[in-house]
Design a protein around this motif. Structure first.
Motif, PDB file in Angstrom:
ATOM      1  N   ILE A   1       0.856  -1.192   0.000  1.00  0.00           N
ATOM      2  CA  ILE A   1       0.000   0.000   0.000  1.00  0.00           C
ATOM      3  C   ILE A   1       0.880   1.226   0.000  1.00  0.00           C
TER       4      ILE A   1
ATOM      5  N   TRP B   1       0.482   5.300   0.490  1.00  0.00           N
ATOM      6  CA  TRP B   1      -0.462   6.320   0.947  1.00  0.00           C
ATOM      7  C   TRP B   1       0.272   7.652   1.019  1.00  0.00           C
ATOM      8  N   LYS B   2      -0.046   8.554   0.128  1.00  0.00           N
ATOM      9  CA  LYS B   2       0.664   9.831   0.083  1.00  0.00           C
ATOM     10  C   LYS B   2      -0.321  10.996   0.031  1.00  0.00           C
TER      11      LYS B   2
ATOM     12  N   SER C   1     -11.643   7.709  -1.028  1.00  0.00           N
ATOM     13  CA  SER C   1     -11.226   8.341   0.228  1.00  0.00           C
ATOM     14  C   SER C   1     -12.436   8.594   1.122  1.00  0.00           C
TER      15      SER C   1
ATOM     16  N   ARG D   1      -3.686   5.527  -2.305  1.00  0.00           N
ATOM     17  CA  ARG D   1      -4.688   6.493  -1.859  1.00  0.00           C
ATOM     18  C   ARG D   1      -4.033   7.824  -1.573  1.00  0.00           C
ATOM     19  N   LYS D   2      -4.693   8.845  -2.022  1.00  0.00           N
ATOM     20  CA  LYS D   2      -4.207  10.208  -1.811  1.00  0.00           C
ATOM     21  C   LYS D   2      -4.862  10.781  -0.566  1.00  0.00           C
TER      22      LYS D   2
ATOM     23  N   VAL E   1      -3.554   9.981   6.459  1.00  0.00           N
ATOM     24  CA  VAL E   1      -4.000   8.714   7.047  1.00  0.00           C
ATOM     25  C   VAL E   1      -3.486   8.638   8.473  1.00  0.00           C
TER      26      VAL E   1
ATOM     27  N   MET F   1      -3.583   2.993   8.939  1.00  0.00           N
ATOM     28  CA  MET F   1      -2.502   2.353   8.204  1.00  0.00           C
ATOM     29  C   MET F   1      -2.210   0.963   8.772  1.00  0.00           C
TER      30      MET F   1
ATOM     31  N   TRP G   1      -4.790  -1.447   7.556  1.00  0.00           N
ATOM     32  CA  TRP G   1      -4.560  -1.850   6.177  1.00  0.00           C
ATOM     33  C   TRP G   1      -3.433  -2.877   6.080  1.00  0.00           C
TER      34      TRP G   1
END
Length: 515
Positions: A14, A16-17, A122, A171-172, A175, A180, A183
């Motif tokens: 994953i 995530w940023k 999101s 995903r933008k 988080v 996290m 996930w």
């Protein structure tokens, strides 16, 4: 000669940023989960909306659940194709999300894609009825791996394409650490569940000349060694010396002698509260002297589906390392007709000391499982679950849709049914009235191994339950669900690896909350 299958080896991660740039990802395809509401409210990226609106207007894609549509994107350097997956109007259950993911994987296989990126909404959990990130992550990971499964091939020329290799969830936005962690845990569980199911599928799909009892034992030892687990394999001489009359009798007509396979997983300091898993390991079943019909006999390569399932569970436990204790036992044999094969009318003494009158040599699974159950108890099992492609009668009752269940412990069964609902693997309990137990009585032995066609799925299970000696016990008859004639849900044509995920889910639920 070896078959080829890379199923279950997908790398899943994953990314995530807060400022996510899709152009930086070198992938063959993007996957986008689509709901009609998401198109209408503008929550989707404009690049996808501009493609979706014409498709919906032309009725090519309506975002219905499990519907997939791939759109090539010529000139897009960062990805070649987008795969749209329908989510429908309402939140998806975890099982529906699992199936949707499997459909996306199958579309990617058609495209011969290797690397995929799944762009998440999101937050994605708005798509799921459970509203939990871990559950969503696990379901999507399982679905992608299970859906990308490919049967081993034995052709002179095999395709150079090896299947899916990499999946990245994107995903933008911001988080939390908790989300996290959810996930990451979901992905880890999903990989363990699905990859272990694929191990069971591969074993069950093997031709009978590629998998005899010794081969099954070798595969089990490989799983044990991979995870540092204790394993034991007993050969025919040891079995005879121990008095395992059931397993010896069933296997004596084959040139490939029987084996008893055991693996122990110890997740607690003390060897207590042990769960016993016993899997039927008939690597091929001709019916023996009570010979089966020719039509369909080739599918009897799947008669070790129960053994494959419990071995898959041990692989999952080795990966996840829960604080539980489990002993796995597989009585493995090949049931063949021969001059020295066991016969109708024979009296066999099982490992427990009970004698069995053989009325039908094609009712062999329960005979070897009797020895397996007794051995699991000897190894300390306090709860028992046997898994077996046991009866054709269960197909008459439940078809190939649900696994039949017989038990002596309703509380244990209720917990197991809850686990099955979380995994999406259907099970259905059958009654265990006293009258069914009475049907097992023999005039000349402690038990008869066949009671005729009436209540056959029930009495076959209760025969095995006799050897639980009153301990909590569940019998799973997977004769209808272990091997399918066509693709359905997350399962391919052929071996399904059924019950690996539900057994693992149930075992994880037995872990003490403070562990």
């Amino acid at each position: 000669m070896k078959g080829h299958s890379d199923s279950g080896s997908i790398q899943v991660s994953i990314d995530w940023k807060e400022n996510l740039d899709a152009a930086q990802y070198d992938v063959d395809a993007f996957i986008v989960l689509v709901s009609p509401q998401g198109i209408q409210d503008g929550s989707m990226r404009q690049v996808w909306t501009s493609l979706l609106l014409p498709l919906m207007e032309s009725h090519l894609f309506q975002a219905a659940p499990f519907q997939t549509y791939a759109v090539p994107l010529p000139g897009r350097g960062e990805y070649r194709t987008v795969i749209f997956v329908g989510a429908g109007e309402r939140p998806l259950t975890s099982e529906e999300l699992r199936i949707a993911s499997a459909q996306a994987a199958r579309m990617a296989l058609k495209m011969r894609a290797k690397k995929l990126a799944w762009e998440l909404s999101s937050p994605l959990v708005t798509f799921t009825a459970e509203q939990h990130a871990r559950i969503a992550a696990q379901a999507m990971t399982e679905g992608m791996i299970l859906g990308s499964y490919r049967h081993k091939q034995y052709k002179k020329s095999n395709s150079e394409y090896k299947g899916l290799e990499q999946l990245t969830f994107l995903r933008k936005g911001k988080v939390s650490g908790v989300e996290m962690a959810d996930w990451e845990e979901g992905i880890a569980r999903g990989r363990a569940f699905a990859e272990s199911t694929c191990i069971a599928r591969d074993l069950t799909n093997l031709p009978g000349n590629f998998l005899v009892p010794e081969d099954l034992a070798r595969a089990a030892v490989e799983v044990a060694e991979k995870h540092g687990l204790e394993s034991t394999v007993l050969d025919e001489k040891q079995l005879a010396a121990m008095g395992m009359g059931g397993l010896i009798a069933v296997g004596q007509g084959s040139v490939h002698p029987p084996r008893l396979i055991m693996i122990k997983y110890q997740g607690k300091d003390d060897w207590e509260d042990v769960i016993g898993l016993i899997g039927k390991g008939i690597t091929f079943d001709t019916g023996g002297i009570s010979l089966k019909r020719r039509v369909g006999m080739e599918e009897m390569i799947s008669d070790m589906g129960g053994a494959a399932a419990v071995l898959g569970v041990m692989n999952a436990l080795g990966r996840l390392r829960p604080a539980v204790n489990v002993v796995m036992v597989i009585p493995a044999a090949e049931n063949m007709p021969a001059g020295n094969a066991f016969k109708p009318g024979d009296i066999i003494q099982s490992y427990s000391g009970r004698t069995i009158e053989v009325l039908n040599t094609d009712a062999e699974g329960r005979v070897v499982l009797a020895d397996g159950m007794a051995y699991a108890r000897e190894q300390g099992a306090a709860k028992l679950i046997d898994v077996a492609t046991l009866t054709g009668a269960v197909l008459s009752a439940l078809g190939d849709v649900a696994t039949g269940v017989v038990t002596n412990d309703d509380t244990m069964l209720e917990e197991f049914i809850l686990a099955s609902k979380r995994t999406g693997e259907k099970v259905w309990p059958l009654p265990a009235y006293k009258e069914f137990w009475d049907m097992l009585k023999s005039d000349v032995a402690d038990l008869s191994n066949s009671t005729g066609s009436r209540g056959a799925a029930i009495t076959a299970g209760l025969f095995i339950g006799t050897f639980a000696e009153g301990l909590p016990w569940i019998h799973l008859d997977i004769a209808g669900t272990a091997f399918l004639n066509k693709e359905r849900g997350v399962n391919p044509k052929g071996a399904t690896g059924v019950m690996v995920r539900t057994l693992t889910e149930w075992i994880l639920a037995q872990e003490a909350p403070d562990q």
